[in-house]
Scaffold this active site. Structure first.
Site, PDB file in Angstrom:
ATOM      1  N   SER A 205     -45.908  68.991   0.151  1.00  0.00           N
ATOM      2  CA  SER A 205     -46.767  70.134  -0.180  1.00  0.00           C
ATOM      3  C   SER A 205     -45.936  71.381  -0.452  1.00  0.00           C
ATOM      4  O   SER A 205     -45.088  71.751   0.346  1.00  0.00           O
ATOM      5  CB  SER A 205     -47.707  70.442   0.979  1.00  0.00           C
ATOM      6  OG  SER A 205     -48.543  69.360   1.232  1.00  0.00           O
TER       7      SER A 205
ATOM      8  N   HIS B   9     -54.374  65.507  -8.927  1.00  0.00           N
ATOM      9  CA  HIS B   9     -53.184  65.385  -8.099  1.00  0.00           C
ATOM     10  C   HIS B   9     -52.068  64.849  -8.981  1.00  0.00           C
ATOM     11  O   HIS B   9     -52.196  63.773  -9.558  1.00  0.00           O
ATOM     12  CB  HIS B   9     -53.522  64.411  -6.972  1.00  0.00           C
ATOM     13  CG  HIS B   9     -52.408  64.056  -6.065  1.00  0.00           C
ATOM     14  ND1 HIS B   9     -52.193  64.695  -4.873  1.00  0.00           N
ATOM     15  CD2 HIS B   9     -51.448  63.109  -6.158  1.00  0.00           C
ATOM     16  CE1 HIS B   9     -51.153  64.162  -4.279  1.00  0.00           C
ATOM     17  NE2 HIS B   9     -50.688  63.200  -5.030  1.00  0.00           N
TER      18      HIS B   9
ATOM     19  N   HIS C 294     -50.332  58.746   0.624  1.00  0.00           N
ATOM     20  CA  HIS C 294     -50.580  58.899   2.054  1.00  0.00           C
ATOM     21  C   HIS C 294     -51.406  57.730   2.583  1.00  0.00           C
ATOM     22  O   HIS C 294     -52.316  57.248   1.907  1.00  0.00           O
ATOM     23  CB  HIS C 294     -51.342  60.203   2.333  1.00  0.00           C
ATOM     24  CG  HIS C 294     -50.592  61.446   1.996  1.00  0.00           C
ATOM     25  ND1 HIS C 294     -50.704  62.071   0.777  1.00  0.00           N
ATOM     26  CD2 HIS C 294     -49.710  62.175   2.725  1.00  0.00           C
ATOM     27  CE1 HIS C 294     -49.925  63.143   0.762  1.00  0.00           C
ATOM     28  NE2 HIS C 294     -49.305  63.229   1.930  1.00  0.00           N
TER      29      HIS C 294
ATOM     30  N   TYR D 297     -53.636  57.907   4.831  1.00  0.00           N
ATOM     31  CA  TYR D 297     -55.041  58.313   5.026  1.00  0.00           C
ATOM     32  C   TYR D 297     -55.867  58.209   3.749  1.00  0.00           C
ATOM     33  O   TYR D 297     -57.098  58.238   3.789  1.00  0.00           O
ATOM     34  CB  TYR D 297     -55.146  59.734   5.611  1.00  0.00           C
ATOM     35  CG  TYR D 297     -54.586  60.844   4.751  1.00  0.00           C
ATOM     36  CD1 TYR D 297     -55.237  61.285   3.605  1.00  0.00           C
ATOM     37  CD2 TYR D 297     -53.396  61.471   5.090  1.00  0.00           C
ATOM     38  CE1 TYR D 297     -54.717  62.299   2.813  1.00  0.00           C
ATOM     39  CE2 TYR D 297     -52.863  62.492   4.320  1.00  0.00           C
ATOM     40  CZ  TYR D 297     -53.525  62.902   3.186  1.00  0.00           C
ATOM     41  OH  TYR D 297     -52.996  63.889   2.411  1.00  0.00           O
ATOM     42  N   GLU D 298     -55.206  58.092   2.602  1.00  0.00           N
ATOM     43  CA  GLU D 298     -55.947  57.934   1.347  1.00  0.00           C
ATOM     44  C   GLU D 298     -56.495  56.518   1.210  1.00  0.00           C
ATOM     45  O   GLU D 298     -57.289  56.250   0.306  1.00  0.00           O
ATOM     46  CB  GLU D 298     -55.043  58.265   0.156  1.00  0.00           C
ATOM     47  CG  GLU D 298     -54.671  59.746   0.086  1.00  0.00           C
ATOM     48  CD  GLU D 298     -53.687  60.057  -1.031  1.00  0.00           C
ATOM     49  OE1 GLU D 298     -54.129  60.294  -2.163  1.00  0.00           O
ATOM     50  OE2 GLU D 298     -52.463  60.048  -0.774  1.00  0.00           O
TER      51      GLU D 298
ATOM     52  N   ALA E 266     -45.187  69.079   4.839  1.00  0.00           N
ATOM     53  CA  ALA E 266     -45.779  70.187   5.580  1.00  0.00           C
ATOM     54  C   ALA E 266     -46.181  69.617   6.927  1.00  0.00           C
ATOM     55  O   ALA E 266     -46.637  68.473   7.007  1.00  0.00           O
ATOM     56  CB  ALA E 266     -46.994  70.722   4.846  1.00  0.00           C
TER      57      ALA E 266
ATOM     58  N   MET F 280     -48.797  63.951   8.568  1.00  0.00           N
ATOM     59  CA  MET F 280     -49.483  62.720   8.167  1.00  0.00           C
ATOM     60  C   MET F 280     -48.688  61.917   7.139  1.00  0.00           C
ATOM     61  O   MET F 280     -49.276  61.166   6.357  1.00  0.00           O
ATOM     62  CB  MET F 280     -50.868  63.078   7.603  1.00  0.00           C
ATOM     63  CG  MET F 280     -51.717  63.904   8.562  1.00  0.00           C
ATOM     64  SD  MET F 280     -53.273  64.416   7.807  1.00  0.00           S
ATOM     65  CE  MET F 280     -53.846  65.654   8.985  1.00  0.00           C
ATOM     66  N   SER F 281     -47.380  62.073   7.142  1.00  0.00           N
ATOM     67  CA  SER F 281     -46.569  61.334   6.158  1.00  0.00           C
ATOM     68  C   SER F 281     -45.210  60.999   6.756  1.00  0.00           C
ATOM     69  O   SER F 281     -45.057  60.921   7.972  1.00  0.00           O
ATOM     70  CB  SER F 281     -46.393  62.191   4.898  1.00  0.00           C
ATOM     71  OG  SER F 281     -45.609  63.344   5.174  1.00  0.00           O
TER      72      SER F 281
ATOM     73  N   ASN G 185     -48.562  75.612   9.662  1.00  0.00           N
ATOM     74  CA  ASN G 185     -49.592  76.170  10.562  1.00  0.00           C
ATOM     75  C   ASN G 185     -49.184  75.814  11.987  1.00  0.00           C
ATOM     76  O   ASN G 185     -48.400  74.886  12.188  1.00  0.00           O
ATOM     77  CB  ASN G 185     -50.958  75.535  10.253  1.00  0.00           C
ATOM     78  CG  ASN G 185     -50.927  74.020  10.371  1.00  0.00           C
ATOM     79  OD1 ASN G 185     -50.428  73.330   9.474  1.00  0.00           O
ATOM     80  ND2 ASN G 185     -51.411  73.501  11.479  1.00  0.00           N
TER      81      ASN G 185
ATOM     82  N   HIS H  94     -56.967  72.983   5.227  1.00  0.00           N
ATOM     83  CA  HIS H  94     -55.980  72.545   4.235  1.00  0.00           C
ATOM     84  C   HIS H  94     -55.568  73.734   3.356  1.00  0.00           C
ATOM     85  O   HIS H  94     -54.413  73.822   2.939  1.00  0.00           O
ATOM     86  CB  HIS H  94     -56.565  71.415   3.393  1.00  0.00           C
ATOM     87  CG  HIS H  94     -55.613  70.865   2.378  1.00  0.00           C
ATOM     88  ND1 HIS H  94     -54.399  70.302   2.732  1.00  0.00           N
ATOM     89  CD2 HIS H  94     -55.675  70.805   1.022  1.00  0.00           C
ATOM     90  CE1 HIS H  94     -53.763  69.920   1.633  1.00  0.00           C
ATOM     91  NE2 HIS H  94     -54.516  70.223   0.584  1.00  0.00           N
TER      92      HIS H  94
END
Ligand code: HPA
Length: 272
Positions: free
Chosen positions: A30, A61, A83, A85-86, A113, A211-212, A235, A247
Site C-alpha cells: 500500500s 486494482h 491477499h 483474505y480476497e 502497511a 494481512m500479507s 495506524n 482502510h
C-alpha cells in the site's frame, strides 16, 4: 497440473516478454505502487495475462508485474499482490514469488502497511521487519513438497536476512530516516483486530500486525531467496487510540509516508 508446472509456465511467459533477467524482486505494498512508475526500460505485464495467475477480484486494482530498472538495478516489481483474505488459495498468494525465484531472483524486498502494536510507534513510521509470527492459521507449504522448490522442512531461523537488514539501516541513516525495528505478525484479515486481540498479540511478541507478507516470505525462504521486509506503520492497532480503524486512514498515511518509504527502497535497491 502440479504447482511446479504452473510456476514454470508462468515464468516462461514472463521471460519471453523481456530481455532483462533481474535478480531482485520487489513486492510493492500500500502506498508504494508509484515506485513501479519510476522504473526505466519497463515492461508491464498485467497479472491476468500471465498463465495461472488469478484474475484480480478487486475492481480498479492495479495488478501487474513490472520488469525494468529501478535506481539502475534490474528488478521485478509486483504492483499489487494477492491477499489471502480476497479468497485466493495460499498457492495463488505465493505463486508470483515462486515465479520470480524461478526466473532467477536471489533477493526479495517485501513491503506492506501494518498496524502498530508497539506503543512507542507512530503512524507514518517505517519498521524494518526482524522476524515474523505466522498467525494465518495455515501455511503456503502445506501439501506435497516440491523438491525443486526446496526442502520439506525449511529453516526459518533467519528469515529476514541480517546483511540486508544492515544495508537497510545504513541507507536509512544516510538519508536521515528513522527506521524502527520489530516483529511482524501476519493474520488472515479482513477484519481489523479487536483491542483484546491486540493486547494478546503484544504479549506474544508482535510489534506490528498485517494481512500479507508472511506467506510470501515463507515461499521465498523455501526457495532459498534472501528476504528484506519493511512495513509502513499506517495506524496504531485497535484499542490504542480511541478512534475506529478505517482502510481510508491506512491509505492516507501510507500515501503521506510514500516519499520516505520509496526513497529508502530505492536507496537499498541501488546498492544491490
Ligand atoms: N491490522 C491489520 N492489518 C493492517 C492494519 C491493522 O491495524 N493496518 C494496516 N494493515
Amino acid at each position: 497440473m502440479s504447482e511446479l508446472l504452473r510456476v514454470r509456465e508462468a515464468a516462461e511467459y514472463v521471460a519471453g516478454r523481456t530481455e532483462l533477467r533481474p535478480e531482485v524482486g520487489l513486492i510493492l505494498g500500500s502506498g508504494l505502487g508509484g515506485l513501479a512508475d519510476e522504473m526505466e526500460d519497463a515492461t508491464a505485464i498485467p497479472y491476468p495475462s500471465i498463465p495461472h495467475f488469478p484474475a484480480s477480484t478487486v475492481p480498479g486494482h492495479k495488478g501487474r508485474l513490472v520488469v525494468g530498472r529501478l535506481a539502475g538495478t534490474p528488478v521485478y516489481a509486483m504492483q499489487g499482490r494477492f491477499h489471502f483474505y480476497e479468497g485466493y488459495a495460499m498457492e495463488q498468494v505465493v505463486r508470483p514469488v515462486r515465479v520470480m525465484a524461478r526466473l532467477g531472483v536471489r533477493i526479495l524486498i517485501v513491503t506492506n502497511a501494518a498496524g502498530g502494536v508497539n506503543e512507542s510507534f507512530n503512524p507514518g513510521d517505517l519498521m524494518l521487519i526482524v522476524d515474523h509470527i505466522n498467525m494465518f492459521g495455515t501455511n503456503p507449504l502445506i501439501g506435497p513438497n516440491e523438491e525443486e522448490f526446496g526442502v520439506r522442512f525449511p529453516d526459518m531461523t533467519e528469515a529476514y536476512d541480517k546483511e540486508l537488514r544492515a544495508l537497510a539501516e545504513e541507507v536509512a541513516r544516510e538519508r536521515g530516516l528513522t527506521l524502527r525495528q520489530g516483529v511482524y505478525m501476519g493474520l488472515s484479515g479482513p477484519v481489523f483486530e479487536t483491542p483484546a486481540e491486540i493486547r494478546a498479540w503484544r504479549t506474544l511478541g508482535a510489534d506490528a500486525v498485517g494481512m500479507s507478507t508472511v506467506p510470501e516470505v515463507i515461499a521465498a525462504r523455501h526457495m532459498g531467496v534472501r528476504v528484506l521486509g519493511i512495513s509502513c506503520i499506517s495506524n496504531m492497532a485497535a484499542g490504542i487510540l480511541p478512534e475506529p480503524l478505517t482502510h481510508e486512514d491506512v491509505i492516507k498515511v501510507t500515501a503521506r509516508a510514500a516519499g520516505d518509504f520509496g526513497g529508502l527502497v530505492k536507496g537499498i535497491v541501488a546498492r544491490l
